[in-house]
Design an enzyme around this catalytic site. Structure first.
Site, mmCIF file in Angstrom:
data_model
loop_
_atom_site.group_PDB
_atom_site.id
_atom_site.type_symbol
_atom_site.label_atom_id
_atom_site.label_comp_id
_atom_site.label_asym_id
_atom_site.label_seq_id
_atom_site.Cartn_x
_atom_site.Cartn_y
_atom_site.Cartn_z
ATOM 1 N N GLU A 296 -11.766 1.105 2.211
ATOM 2 C CA GLU A 296 -11.611 2.220 1.275
ATOM 3 C C GLU A 296 -12.521 2.118 0.055
ATOM 4 O OE1 GLU A 296 -7.431 2.555 0.380
ATOM 5 O OE2 GLU A 296 -6.903 3.054 2.430
ATOM 6 N N GLU B 116 -5.419 1.992 9.073
ATOM 7 C CA GLU B 116 -4.202 2.024 8.248
ATOM 8 C C GLU B 116 -3.494 3.350 8.409
ATOM 9 O OE1 GLU B 116 -4.454 1.190 4.040
ATOM 10 O OE2 GLU B 116 -5.827 -0.489 4.403
HETATM 11 O O1 IFM Z 1 -1.641 -0.711 -0.101
HETATM 12 C C1 IFM Z 1 -2.716 0.137 0.110
HETATM 13 C C2 IFM Z 1 -3.853 -0.587 0.778
HETATM 14 O O2 IFM Z 1 -4.258 -1.702 0.051
HETATM 15 C C3 IFM Z 1 -5.041 0.323 0.937
HETATM 16 N N1 IFM Z 1 -4.668 1.554 1.552
HETATM 17 C C4 IFM Z 1 -3.523 2.257 1.064
HETATM 18 C C5 IFM Z 1 -2.339 1.314 0.969
HETATM 19 C C6 IFM Z 1 -1.103 2.065 0.444
HETATM 20 O O3 IFM Z 1 -1.348 2.583 -0.828
#
Ligand code: IFM
Length: 445
Positions: free
Chosen positions: A169, A355
Protein backbone atom coordinates in the site's frame (compact mmCIF):
# COMPACT_ATOMS: atom_id res chain seq x y z
CA UNK A 1 -26.28 -15.60 2.04
CA UNK A 2 -23.80 -16.88 -0.57
CA UNK A 3 -22.02 -20.04 0.38
CA UNK A 4 -18.77 -20.39 -1.52
CA UNK A 5 -17.00 -23.73 -1.51
CA UNK A 6 -13.28 -24.29 -1.74
CA UNK A 7 -13.82 -26.90 -4.41
CA UNK A 8 -15.06 -24.14 -6.75
CA UNK A 9 -11.50 -22.77 -6.83
CA UNK A 10 -8.42 -24.24 -8.51
CA UNK A 11 -6.58 -26.85 -6.44
CA UNK A 12 -3.40 -24.73 -6.31
CA UNK A 13 -5.25 -21.60 -5.12
CA UNK A 14 -3.46 -19.93 -2.18
CA UNK A 15 -5.67 -19.43 0.87
CA UNK A 16 -3.81 -17.26 3.30
CA UNK A 17 -3.67 -15.05 6.35
CA UNK A 18 -1.71 -11.79 6.59
CA UNK A 19 0.11 -9.77 9.20
CA UNK A 20 2.87 -7.18 9.18
CA UNK A 21 6.03 -6.91 11.27
CA UNK A 22 5.34 -3.69 13.14
CA UNK A 23 1.75 -4.62 13.90
CA UNK A 24 2.46 -7.99 15.51
CA UNK A 25 6.10 -8.60 16.37
CA UNK A 26 6.78 -6.47 19.44
CA UNK A 27 10.34 -7.13 20.68
CA UNK A 28 11.12 -3.60 19.63
CA UNK A 29 14.40 -3.35 21.46
CA UNK A 30 15.87 -6.83 21.22
CA UNK A 31 18.50 -8.55 19.08
CA UNK A 32 19.82 -5.33 17.60
CA UNK A 33 16.60 -3.89 16.14
CA UNK A 34 16.74 -0.11 15.81
CA UNK A 35 13.85 2.36 15.76
CA UNK A 36 11.56 2.75 12.79
CA UNK A 37 9.57 5.86 11.92
CA UNK A 38 6.57 4.23 13.57
CA UNK A 39 8.39 3.88 16.91
CA UNK A 40 9.19 7.58 16.73
CA UNK A 41 5.63 8.46 15.71
CA UNK A 42 4.13 6.40 18.56
CA UNK A 43 6.31 8.28 21.03
CA UNK A 44 4.86 11.63 19.94
CA UNK A 45 1.93 12.69 22.14
CA UNK A 46 -1.48 12.63 20.45
CA UNK A 47 -0.48 10.57 17.43
CA UNK A 48 -1.91 7.17 18.44
CA UNK A 49 -5.25 6.48 20.09
CA UNK A 50 -4.77 5.93 23.81
CA UNK A 51 -1.04 6.66 23.47
CA UNK A 52 -0.49 3.03 22.46
CA UNK A 53 2.84 1.77 21.17
CA UNK A 54 3.85 -1.45 19.41
CA UNK A 55 6.74 -2.25 21.71
CA UNK A 56 4.96 -5.48 22.68
CA UNK A 57 2.08 -5.72 20.16
CA UNK A 58 1.22 -9.45 19.85
CA UNK A 59 4.68 -10.61 20.94
CA UNK A 60 4.77 -12.55 17.68
CA UNK A 61 8.58 -12.38 17.76
CA UNK A 62 8.56 -14.64 20.83
CA UNK A 63 5.34 -16.53 20.12
CA UNK A 64 5.77 -17.29 16.45
CA UNK A 65 5.62 -21.05 17.03
CA UNK A 66 2.19 -20.77 18.62
CA UNK A 67 1.03 -18.42 15.86
CA UNK A 68 2.26 -20.68 13.07
CA UNK A 69 0.46 -23.57 14.69
CA UNK A 70 -2.72 -21.49 14.67
CA UNK A 71 -2.35 -20.98 10.92
CA UNK A 72 -1.93 -24.73 10.59
CA UNK A 73 -5.00 -25.38 12.73
CA UNK A 74 -7.05 -23.00 10.62
CA UNK A 75 -5.84 -24.84 7.55
CA UNK A 76 -4.50 -21.93 5.47
CA UNK A 77 -1.82 -22.91 2.97
CA UNK A 78 -0.06 -19.52 2.86
CA UNK A 79 1.07 -16.89 5.35
CA UNK A 80 1.88 -13.34 4.36
CA UNK A 81 4.20 -11.50 6.77
CA UNK A 82 6.56 -8.58 6.44
CA UNK A 83 10.19 -8.09 7.37
CA UNK A 84 11.16 -5.31 9.73
CA UNK A 85 13.77 -3.25 7.88
CA UNK A 86 15.30 -1.81 11.10
CA UNK A 87 15.84 -5.37 12.39
CA UNK A 88 17.91 -6.24 9.33
CA UNK A 89 19.66 -2.93 8.65
CA UNK A 90 19.46 -0.89 11.85
CA UNK A 91 21.05 2.09 10.10
CA UNK A 92 18.89 1.64 7.03
CA UNK A 93 21.84 0.47 4.95
CA UNK A 94 25.34 -0.85 5.58
CA UNK A 95 25.95 -3.42 8.30
CA UNK A 96 23.48 -6.32 8.30
CA UNK A 97 22.16 -7.43 11.69
CA UNK A 98 22.38 -11.21 11.47
CA UNK A 99 20.26 -11.72 14.60
CA UNK A 100 17.38 -9.96 12.84
CA UNK A 101 17.64 -12.23 9.83
CA UNK A 102 17.79 -15.26 12.14
CA UNK A 103 14.24 -14.54 13.30
CA UNK A 104 12.83 -14.66 9.76
CA UNK A 105 14.92 -17.72 9.03
CA UNK A 106 13.24 -19.54 11.94
CA UNK A 107 9.81 -18.22 10.97
CA UNK A 108 10.18 -19.45 7.39
CA UNK A 109 11.47 -22.85 8.47
CA UNK A 110 8.50 -23.10 10.84
CA UNK A 111 6.11 -22.36 7.99
CA UNK A 112 7.71 -24.86 5.64
CA UNK A 113 7.70 -27.58 8.32
CA UNK A 114 3.95 -27.04 8.62
CA UNK A 115 3.39 -27.09 4.87
CA UNK A 116 2.52 -23.36 4.73
CA UNK A 117 3.80 -21.27 1.85
CA UNK A 118 5.70 -18.12 2.98
CA UNK A 119 4.68 -14.87 1.24
CA UNK A 120 7.17 -12.22 2.18
CA UNK A 121 6.48 -8.46 2.06
CA UNK A 122 9.60 -6.35 2.24
CA UNK A 123 8.10 -3.01 3.17
CA UNK A 124 5.02 -2.61 5.32
CA UNK A 125 5.69 0.99 6.41
CA UNK A 126 8.41 0.61 9.09
CA UNK A 127 11.18 2.70 7.54
CA UNK A 128 14.33 2.78 9.69
CA UNK A 129 14.37 6.09 11.55
CA UNK A 130 18.00 6.45 10.46
CA UNK A 131 16.77 6.82 6.86
CA UNK A 132 14.03 9.26 7.82
CA UNK A 133 16.75 11.34 9.50
CA UNK A 134 18.33 11.59 6.04
CA UNK A 135 15.06 12.71 4.44
CA UNK A 136 13.03 9.48 4.23
CA UNK A 137 11.10 8.60 1.09
CA UNK A 138 11.27 12.11 -0.42
CA UNK A 139 15.03 11.50 -0.65
CA UNK A 140 15.90 9.49 -3.78
CA UNK A 141 18.69 7.66 -1.89
CA UNK A 142 16.04 5.77 0.08
CA UNK A 143 15.07 3.89 -3.09
CA UNK A 144 18.63 2.58 -3.37
CA UNK A 145 18.71 1.74 0.34
CA UNK A 146 15.58 -0.36 -0.27
CA UNK A 147 17.39 -2.20 -3.04
CA UNK A 148 20.13 -3.11 -0.50
CA UNK A 149 17.48 -4.25 1.97
CA UNK A 150 15.90 -6.49 -0.70
CA UNK A 151 19.34 -7.91 -1.42
CA UNK A 152 20.15 -8.66 2.24
CA UNK A 153 16.84 -10.42 2.88
CA UNK A 154 16.70 -12.40 -0.35
CA UNK A 155 20.30 -13.62 -0.03
CA UNK A 156 19.45 -15.14 3.33
CA UNK A 157 15.99 -16.62 2.77
CA UNK A 158 15.67 -16.73 -1.02
CA UNK A 159 16.36 -20.47 -1.01
CA UNK A 160 13.00 -21.02 0.74
CA UNK A 161 10.78 -18.09 -0.19
CA UNK A 162 9.34 -17.95 -3.67
CA UNK A 163 6.72 -15.19 -3.37
CA UNK A 164 7.99 -11.65 -2.84
CA UNK A 165 5.94 -8.49 -2.38
CA UNK A 166 8.07 -5.36 -2.56
CA UNK A 167 5.72 -2.81 -0.99
CA UNK A 168 2.43 -2.84 0.83
CA UNK A 169 0.00 0.00 0.00
CA UNK A 170 2.31 2.78 -1.19
CA UNK A 171 -0.65 5.17 -0.85
CA UNK A 172 -0.50 4.83 2.93
CA UNK A 173 3.26 5.00 3.37
CA UNK A 174 3.48 8.15 1.23
CA UNK A 175 0.26 10.18 1.06
CA UNK A 176 -0.95 9.33 4.55
CA UNK A 177 2.55 9.60 5.99
CA UNK A 178 3.96 12.66 4.25
CA UNK A 179 0.84 14.64 3.27
CA UNK A 180 -2.12 13.78 5.51
CA UNK A 181 0.10 13.45 8.57
CA UNK A 182 -2.06 10.65 9.94
CA UNK A 183 0.66 8.02 9.63
CA UNK A 184 4.40 8.11 10.31
CA UNK A 185 6.39 10.24 9.81
CA UNK A 186 3.42 12.58 10.29
CA UNK A 187 4.30 15.32 7.79
CA UNK A 188 1.95 17.56 5.82
CA UNK A 189 3.85 18.37 2.68
CA UNK A 190 2.19 17.49 -0.62
CA UNK A 191 5.33 17.85 -2.74
CA UNK A 192 7.27 15.56 -0.41
CA UNK A 193 4.44 13.02 -0.45
CA UNK A 194 4.20 12.90 -4.23
CA UNK A 195 7.98 12.68 -4.56
CA UNK A 196 7.78 9.77 -2.09
CA UNK A 197 5.27 7.91 -4.26
CA UNK A 198 7.77 8.13 -7.09
CA UNK A 199 10.67 6.89 -4.97
CA UNK A 200 8.64 4.04 -3.51
CA UNK A 201 7.68 2.90 -7.02
CA UNK A 202 11.26 3.36 -8.18
CA UNK A 203 12.52 1.24 -5.28
CA UNK A 204 10.03 -1.46 -6.26
CA UNK A 205 11.45 -1.56 -9.78
CA UNK A 206 15.04 -1.50 -8.52
CA UNK A 207 14.42 -4.43 -6.18
CA UNK A 208 12.92 -6.81 -8.70
CA UNK A 209 16.11 -7.68 -10.64
CA UNK A 210 17.90 -8.13 -7.31
CA UNK A 211 15.22 -10.56 -6.14
CA UNK A 212 15.36 -12.42 -9.45
CA UNK A 213 19.14 -12.61 -9.21
CA UNK A 214 19.12 -14.02 -5.67
CA UNK A 215 16.00 -16.17 -6.05
CA UNK A 216 15.93 -17.86 -9.45
CA UNK A 217 12.33 -19.08 -9.01
CA UNK A 218 11.10 -15.78 -7.53
CA UNK A 219 7.58 -14.55 -8.17
CA UNK A 220 7.53 -10.80 -7.54
CA UNK A 221 4.72 -8.31 -7.13
CA UNK A 222 3.55 -5.23 -5.28
CA UNK A 223 0.42 -4.90 -3.11
CA UNK A 224 -1.70 -1.81 -3.81
CA UNK A 225 -4.71 -0.60 -1.85
CA UNK A 226 -7.28 -0.02 -4.57
CA UNK A 227 -10.79 1.37 -4.40
CA UNK A 228 -13.66 1.54 -6.85
CA UNK A 229 -14.53 5.24 -7.01
CA UNK A 230 -18.05 6.62 -7.47
CA UNK A 231 -19.38 10.17 -7.93
CA UNK A 232 -21.33 11.55 -4.97
CA UNK A 233 -24.01 12.93 -7.31
CA UNK A 234 -24.95 12.95 -10.96
CA UNK A 235 -23.52 16.44 -11.45
CA UNK A 236 -20.84 16.92 -14.09
CA UNK A 237 -18.52 18.40 -11.48
CA UNK A 238 -18.78 15.32 -9.24
CA UNK A 239 -18.29 13.06 -12.22
CA UNK A 240 -15.08 14.89 -13.09
CA UNK A 241 -14.07 14.63 -9.41
CA UNK A 242 -14.57 10.87 -9.62
CA UNK A 243 -12.17 10.66 -12.57
CA UNK A 244 -9.55 12.76 -10.75
CA UNK A 245 -9.91 10.79 -7.53
CA UNK A 246 -9.54 7.50 -9.36
CA UNK A 247 -6.50 9.15 -10.94
CA UNK A 248 -4.69 9.81 -7.67
CA UNK A 249 -5.94 6.75 -5.75
CA UNK A 250 -5.61 4.06 -8.41
CA UNK A 251 -4.17 5.19 -11.76
CA UNK A 252 -1.27 7.08 -10.15
CA UNK A 253 0.21 3.74 -9.12
CA UNK A 254 -1.15 1.39 -11.77
CA UNK A 255 -0.29 3.44 -14.86
CA UNK A 256 3.47 3.68 -14.23
CA UNK A 257 3.65 0.06 -13.06
CA UNK A 258 2.00 -1.14 -16.23
CA UNK A 259 4.01 0.96 -18.62
CA UNK A 260 2.18 4.14 -19.51
CA UNK A 261 3.88 6.51 -17.04
CA UNK A 262 2.09 8.79 -14.61
CA UNK A 263 -1.39 9.88 -15.75
CA UNK A 264 -1.20 13.21 -17.58
CA UNK A 265 -4.40 14.58 -16.03
CA UNK A 266 -3.03 14.06 -12.53
CA UNK A 267 0.40 15.46 -13.37
CA UNK A 268 -1.36 18.61 -14.62
CA UNK A 269 -3.52 18.71 -11.50
CA UNK A 270 -0.46 18.44 -9.22
CA UNK A 271 1.35 21.29 -10.97
CA UNK A 272 4.36 22.34 -8.90
CA UNK A 273 3.89 19.29 -6.64
CA UNK A 274 4.44 16.85 -9.52
CA UNK A 275 7.45 14.61 -8.89
CA UNK A 276 10.95 15.05 -10.25
CA UNK A 277 11.48 12.05 -12.51
CA UNK A 278 14.88 11.11 -13.90
CA UNK A 279 15.33 9.63 -17.31
CA UNK A 280 14.93 5.85 -17.21
CA UNK A 281 12.85 5.87 -14.00
CA UNK A 282 9.61 4.90 -15.70
CA UNK A 283 11.30 1.94 -17.39
CA UNK A 284 12.57 0.78 -14.01
CA UNK A 285 9.14 1.18 -12.39
CA UNK A 286 7.46 -0.79 -15.16
CA UNK A 287 9.79 -3.78 -14.81
CA UNK A 288 7.46 -6.73 -15.45
CA UNK A 289 6.11 -8.44 -12.35
CA UNK A 290 4.67 -11.90 -11.80
CA UNK A 291 1.49 -10.89 -10.02
CA UNK A 292 -0.40 -7.86 -8.77
CA UNK A 293 -1.36 -7.81 -5.10
CA UNK A 294 -4.74 -6.19 -4.47
CA UNK A 295 -5.77 -5.03 -1.01
CA UNK A 296 -9.50 -4.41 -1.09
CA UNK A 297 -11.60 -3.01 1.74
CA UNK A 298 -14.24 -0.54 0.47
CA UNK A 299 -15.36 1.81 -2.28
CA UNK A 300 -15.28 5.59 -2.10
CA UNK A 301 -17.78 8.28 -3.14
CA UNK A 302 -16.34 11.67 -4.00
CA UNK A 303 -17.53 15.21 -4.62
CA UNK A 304 -15.86 18.11 -6.35
CA UNK A 305 -14.26 20.43 -3.78
CA UNK A 306 -11.87 23.15 -4.89
CA UNK A 307 -10.34 23.43 -1.41
CA UNK A 308 -9.22 19.82 -1.15
CA UNK A 309 -5.74 18.75 -2.20
CA UNK A 310 -4.27 16.91 -3.93
CA UNK A 311 -6.89 16.74 -6.70
CA UNK A 312 -9.85 18.89 -5.52
CA UNK A 313 -11.96 15.95 -4.33
CA UNK A 314 -13.70 15.26 -1.04
CA UNK A 315 -14.69 11.78 0.10
CA UNK A 316 -18.35 11.85 1.13
CA UNK A 317 -20.47 9.74 3.43
CA UNK A 318 -23.20 7.52 2.03
CA UNK A 319 -26.36 6.25 3.64
CA UNK A 320 -25.23 2.60 3.41
CA UNK A 321 -26.14 0.81 6.62
CA UNK A 322 -23.81 -2.17 6.29
CA UNK A 323 -20.52 -0.90 7.73
CA UNK A 324 -17.54 -2.27 9.60
CA UNK A 325 -16.22 -0.88 12.88
CA UNK A 326 -14.08 1.55 10.86
CA UNK A 327 -17.28 2.94 9.32
CA UNK A 328 -16.14 1.45 5.99
CA UNK A 329 -19.03 0.35 3.81
CA UNK A 330 -19.30 -3.41 3.23
CA UNK A 331 -19.42 -3.66 -0.54
CA UNK A 332 -18.31 -7.05 -1.87
CA UNK A 333 -19.50 -6.19 -5.42
CA UNK A 334 -16.65 -3.68 -5.44
CA UNK A 335 -14.15 -6.52 -5.38
CA UNK A 336 -15.71 -8.14 -8.45
CA UNK A 337 -15.79 -4.79 -10.27
CA UNK A 338 -12.27 -3.87 -9.25
CA UNK A 339 -10.78 -7.18 -10.39
CA UNK A 340 -12.61 -6.96 -13.70
CA UNK A 341 -11.50 -3.38 -14.20
CA UNK A 342 -7.86 -4.28 -13.51
CA UNK A 343 -8.03 -7.08 -16.04
CA UNK A 344 -9.68 -4.84 -18.64
CA UNK A 345 -7.50 -1.74 -18.20
CA UNK A 346 -4.12 -3.18 -17.23
CA UNK A 347 -3.90 -6.89 -18.04
CA UNK A 348 -1.63 -7.33 -15.00
CA UNK A 349 -1.34 -11.12 -15.33
CA UNK A 350 -2.16 -13.13 -12.22
CA UNK A 351 -3.79 -11.23 -9.35
CA UNK A 352 -3.60 -12.13 -5.69
CA UNK A 353 -5.96 -10.56 -3.16
CA UNK A 354 -3.26 -9.83 -0.61
CA UNK A 355 -5.61 -8.26 1.97
CA UNK A 356 -9.31 -8.27 2.69
CA UNK A 357 -10.98 -8.21 6.07
CA UNK A 358 -12.93 -6.18 8.58
CA UNK A 359 -12.83 -4.76 12.08
CA UNK A 360 -15.79 -5.17 14.42
CA UNK A 361 -16.12 -4.53 18.14
CA UNK A 362 -15.58 -8.17 19.10
CA UNK A 363 -16.59 -9.22 22.59
CA UNK A 364 -15.68 -12.39 24.45
CA UNK A 365 -18.96 -13.91 25.63
CA UNK A 366 -19.31 -15.56 29.07
CA UNK A 367 -18.22 -18.90 27.60
CA UNK A 368 -15.09 -17.24 26.21
CA UNK A 369 -16.25 -17.41 22.57
CA UNK A 370 -16.22 -14.58 20.05
CA UNK A 371 -19.29 -14.80 17.85
CA UNK A 372 -18.18 -12.47 15.07
CA UNK A 373 -20.93 -13.32 12.61
CA UNK A 374 -20.45 -9.94 10.86
CA UNK A 375 -16.89 -10.87 9.98
CA UNK A 376 -17.93 -14.35 8.83
CA UNK A 377 -20.47 -12.77 6.52
CA UNK A 378 -17.92 -10.19 5.29
CA UNK A 379 -15.37 -12.83 4.37
CA UNK A 380 -17.73 -15.31 2.78
CA UNK A 381 -19.37 -12.55 0.67
CA UNK A 382 -15.97 -11.33 -0.51
CA UNK A 383 -14.84 -14.84 -1.38
CA UNK A 384 -18.03 -15.15 -3.37
CA UNK A 385 -17.34 -11.82 -5.13
CA UNK A 386 -13.86 -13.03 -5.95
CA UNK A 387 -15.24 -16.22 -7.39
CA UNK A 388 -17.59 -14.23 -9.59
CA UNK A 389 -14.66 -12.26 -11.02
CA UNK A 390 -12.80 -15.51 -11.68
CA UNK A 391 -15.82 -16.96 -13.46
CA UNK A 392 -15.73 -13.81 -15.60
CA UNK A 393 -12.17 -14.63 -16.66
CA UNK A 394 -9.95 -12.82 -14.14
CA UNK A 395 -6.89 -14.89 -13.21
CA UNK A 396 -6.85 -14.74 -9.40
CA UNK A 397 -4.32 -17.01 -7.72
CA UNK A 398 -4.86 -16.36 -4.04
CA UNK A 399 -6.83 -14.70 -1.25
CA UNK A 400 -5.35 -13.54 2.07
CA UNK A 401 -7.52 -12.49 4.98
CA UNK A 402 -6.36 -9.47 6.94
CA UNK A 403 -5.54 -10.50 9.59
CA UNK A 404 -4.39 -13.64 11.38
CA UNK A 405 -4.35 -11.81 14.73
CA UNK A 406 -5.88 -8.73 16.33
CA UNK A 407 -2.96 -6.35 16.26
CA UNK A 408 -1.63 -2.78 16.40
CA UNK A 409 -3.89 -0.91 13.99
CA UNK A 410 -1.59 2.07 13.37
CA UNK A 411 -3.07 5.43 14.49
CA UNK A 412 -6.00 3.53 16.02
CA UNK A 413 -3.71 1.63 18.40
CA UNK A 414 -5.38 -1.52 19.70
CA UNK A 415 -8.93 -0.17 19.37
CA UNK A 416 -9.67 -1.86 16.04
CA UNK A 417 -9.57 -5.65 15.90
CA UNK A 418 -9.13 -7.26 12.48
CA UNK A 419 -8.02 -10.75 13.55
CA UNK A 420 -9.62 -14.10 12.93
CA UNK A 421 -7.85 -14.87 16.18
CA UNK A 422 -8.60 -12.70 19.21
CA UNK A 423 -5.63 -11.47 21.22
CA UNK A 424 -5.96 -10.44 24.84
CA UNK A 425 -3.29 -7.75 24.96
CA UNK A 426 -2.91 -8.11 28.76
CA UNK A 427 -2.22 -11.83 28.80
CA UNK A 428 -1.38 -12.46 25.12
CA UNK A 429 -3.90 -15.30 25.13
CA UNK A 430 -5.04 -16.25 21.63
CA UNK A 431 -8.65 -17.36 21.04
CA UNK A 432 -10.02 -18.44 17.68
CA UNK A 433 -13.07 -16.35 16.81
CA UNK A 434 -16.04 -17.89 15.00
CA UNK A 435 -14.56 -16.41 11.80
CA UNK A 436 -11.39 -18.49 12.25
CA UNK A 437 -13.58 -21.57 12.71
CA UNK A 438 -15.64 -20.66 9.66
CA UNK A 439 -12.52 -20.13 7.50
CA UNK A 440 -11.18 -23.42 8.77
CA UNK A 441 -14.37 -25.29 7.85
CA UNK A 442 -14.42 -23.60 4.47
CA UNK A 443 -10.83 -24.68 3.86
CA UNK A 444 -11.41 -28.25 4.98
CA UNK A 445 -14.49 -28.83 2.87
O1 IFM B 1 -3.96 -2.96 9.24
C1 IFM B 1 -3.95 -2.48 7.95
C2 IFM B 1 -2.77 -3.02 7.18
O2 IFM B 1 -1.56 -2.74 7.81
C3 IFM B 1 -2.72 -2.43 5.80
N1 IFM B 1 -3.98 -2.55 5.14
C4 IFM B 1 -5.17 -2.18 5.83
C5 IFM B 1 -5.20 -2.84 7.20
C6 IFM B 1 -6.48 -2.43 7.95
O3 IFM B 1 -6.53 -1.05 8.13
Amino acid sequence: MPNPRRSQFPADFRWGLSTSAFQVEGAANVDGRAASIWDTFCAEPGRIRGGATATQACEHYDRSDEDLSLIKTIGANAYRFSVSWPRILPNGRGTVNVAGLDFYDRLIDGLIERGIDPWLTLYHWDLPQALQDKGGWPNRDTAFAFEEFADAVSRRVGDRVRNWITHNEPWCSTIKGYFEGEFAPGLKDLGAAIQSTHHVLLSHGLAIPVLRQNVPQALCGIALSLHPIFAASESEADHAAMVRHDGIRNRWFLDPLYGSGYPEDILAELGASAPTIQSGDIDIISTPTDFLGVNYYFREFVADDAKELPVRTRVTETAAADRTGFNWEVYPEGLTDLLQRLERDYRPGPIVVTENGATYPDELDPEGAIKDSDRVSFIRRHIDALHLAMKGGVDVKGYFVWSLLDNFEWAEGYSKRFGLVHVDFQTQKRTMKDSAKWYSEFLRN
